[in-house]
Design an enzyme around this catalytic site. Structure first.
Site, mmCIF file in Angstrom:
data_model
loop_
_atom_site.group_PDB
_atom_site.id
_atom_site.type_symbol
_atom_site.label_atom_id
_atom_site.label_comp_id
_atom_site.label_asym_id
_atom_site.label_seq_id
_atom_site.Cartn_x
_atom_site.Cartn_y
_atom_site.Cartn_z
ATOM 1 N N ASP A 70 0.764 -1.123 0.080
ATOM 2 C CA ASP A 70 -0.109 -0.038 -0.251
ATOM 3 C C ASP A 70 0.686 1.062 0.052
ATOM 4 O O ASP A 70 2.006 1.730 0.696
ATOM 5 C CB ASP A 70 -0.741 -0.202 0.718
ATOM 6 C CG ASP A 70 -1.783 0.981 0.874
ATOM 7 O OD1 ASP A 70 -1.933 1.645 0.082
ATOM 8 O OD2 ASP A 70 -3.032 0.343 1.781
ATOM 9 N N ASP A 123 -3.053 2.295 -6.610
ATOM 10 C CA ASP A 123 -2.086 2.253 -4.831
ATOM 11 C C ASP A 123 -1.699 1.159 -4.045
ATOM 12 O O ASP A 123 -0.911 1.307 -3.363
ATOM 13 C CB ASP A 123 -1.716 3.609 -4.476
ATOM 14 C CG ASP A 123 -3.095 3.836 -4.080
ATOM 15 O OD1 ASP A 123 -4.080 2.948 -4.280
ATOM 16 O OD2 ASP A 123 -3.308 4.608 -2.594
ATOM 17 N N GLU A 124 -2.794 -0.486 -4.765
ATOM 18 C CA GLU A 124 -2.583 -0.568 -3.429
ATOM 19 C C GLU A 124 -2.819 -1.987 -4.155
ATOM 20 O O GLU A 124 -3.499 -1.718 -5.418
ATOM 21 C CB GLU A 124 -3.944 -0.725 -2.636
ATOM 22 C CG GLU A 124 -4.331 -1.396 -1.212
ATOM 23 C CD GLU A 124 -5.118 -1.290 -1.001
ATOM 24 O OE1 GLU A 124 -5.935 -1.779 -0.392
ATOM 25 O OE2 GLU A 124 -5.678 0.138 -1.209
#
Length: 415
Positions: A11, A101-102
């Site tokens: 993350d 983003d993860e």
DNA sequence: TCTGGGGTCCTAGGACCC
DNA sequence: TCTGGGGTCCTAGGACCC
């Protein structure tokens, strides 16, 4: 359950804001917000003042007078997010991207090549820092759910490994809201029965909908909380619905307002569908009134559609029906359209010009085809000359307070 | 913690069929 | 005609996530 913890959850920390600080070193260490009228993302320094995404810019400035607002570099977000998540792909093909983003990764088959999952996680963090320049937190555990909690605990810029057999100790004192699926409402309900930590949750008996716990959070979530389900890492997931919405501030609930807005939203949704040769049978609209209460109306059509005009007309009929059910609501603050029950749409599929209002006048299939062909022509022109070159311009909406199209696109799921 | 935009999933009731 | 039970689909609302 024995074995090794092989699920990684990665993350990127305060992603958009970190990218801005990477691109402009003078922003590092300072409270910054991406956006203007509304905060799209805040740096850790800004979060310390209580600033967070979705907050009105005015309010954020009041909380943090030295807050610097920056307009987003959206193309860079996509590029750098891809680069960072791409590092995971060097360790295993089993990567499940959750958002820009993860991502999850299952490195069970990679240990003979790269060492322990913990070693891989350390290497990933170093490589993302060196090659991309961004801070990233990692959680390692036996299940996705636990790995996700671990990465939350690891933030910012850290690594937490939950070794098999130590899960109970790890979870015992953590607040329940760190669990996936526990938000403000469930947290408050659990607090109401005296449950604040995951340890307390684990000791609360029962998970049927009749039990105390089941009534507090719903049977499914209660069962999940106790049974820790080993959901697998899925590399490819198709979208189940496509939608678009627009906040309006406070506008009169009249045809002249919702008509143009719905046509614009229908255009966004339908052109995305056509671009991926998809179509959907169920159309849902959402109308939020001035007091923020919202209602939805939906209809399932006999055939899947992807023509802008048909989607717009269906949506208008649904909104009219919703407004008719709430004659005392004079103003609307948001309109949304979503299409679900998605199907693959072979190139030359015909669409039924089905409408709620005039089901009788059905045999006009020719009209549907003509509209679909007209849409395809518009799509082709946009491909060559850009989205704004033709069609329902965003001009109609008056743009004020709206978020950039580039931001909307980053949030879109792969169809 | 009064709120932007894109999504997923769950629940519950009713219609309809066998 | 009424009753029972199971399954599926549709609709509406809502919580939650990024």
């Amino acid at each position: 359950m024995t074995g090794t913890a092989t699920i990684l959850h990665a993350d990127l920390d305060a992603f958009y804001a970190s990218v801005e600080q990477l691109l402009d070193p003078s922003l590092r260490g300072k409270p910054i917000a991406v956006g203007g009228g509304v905060v799209l993302a805040a740096s850790y320094e800004a979060k310390a003042f209580g600033v967070h995404g979705g907050m009105l810019g005015r309010r954020a400035r009041a909380l943090c007078p030295e807050l610097r607002f920056v307009s987003g570099h959206f193309a860079d977000y996509q590029r750098l997010g891809d680069a960072a998540i791409g590092v995971l792909g060097d360790f295993t093909p089993l990567v499940e991207r959750i958002s820009i983003d993860e991502a999850f990764a299952n490195v069970a088959g990679s240990e003979h090549l790269f060492g322990s999952p913990e070693d891989m996680a350390k290497t990933i963090r170093k490589r993302v820092a060196a090659e991309v320049g961004l801070p990233i937190s990692l959680g390692v555990a036996q299940t996705k759910h636990l790995a996700k909690i671990a990465s939350q605990v690891a933030k910012p810029d850290g690594l937490v490994v939950v070794h098999p057999g130590t899960e109970g100790d790890f979870l015992h004192d953590l607040p329940v809201e760190l669990m996936w699926g526990v938000g403000p409402v469930a947290r408050a309900r659990l607090a109401g029965i005296g449950v604040f930590t995951i340890g307390q949750l684990a000791q609360t008996p029962g998970w049927s909908t009749e039990s105390l716990l089941g009534r507090a959070v719903g049977g499914k979530l209660a069962a999940l909380a106790r049974n820790r389900d080993p959901r697998e890492v899925v590399t490819h997931r198709r979208a189940r619905s496509v939608g678009a919405q627009s906040a309006l501030g406070k506008k009169p609930a009249v045809e002249g307002v919702f008509g143009p807005t719905l046509r614009h939203l229908a255009d966004r949704v339908a052109s995305r569908l056509r671009a991926k040769s998809r179509a959907g049978r169920t159309v849902t609209v959402r109308v939020r009134f001035a007091d923020l209460r919202a209602v939805t109306r939906s209809v399932t059509l006999p055939a899947a559609i992807s023509a802008t005009a048909i989607l717009a007309e269906t949506a208008e009929d649904l909104v009219r029906a919703a407004l008719a059910d709430h004659p005392n609501e004079a103003a609307i603050s948001l309109l949304a359209i979503a299409v679900s029950h998605l199907e693959y749409n072979p190139v030359l599929q015909l669409e039924l010009p089905y409408r709620l209002a005039d089901e009788k006048r059905r045999p006009g299939t020719k009209k549907g085809t003509a509209r679909w062909l007209a849409d395809r022509a518009v799509d082709a022109i946009r491909d060559r000359f850009g989205r704004e070159s033709i069609g329902y311009g965003s001009v109609v909406l008056g743009r004020r307070g709206a978020v950039p199209d580039a931001f909307r696109e980053l949030a879109e799921r792969e169809l």
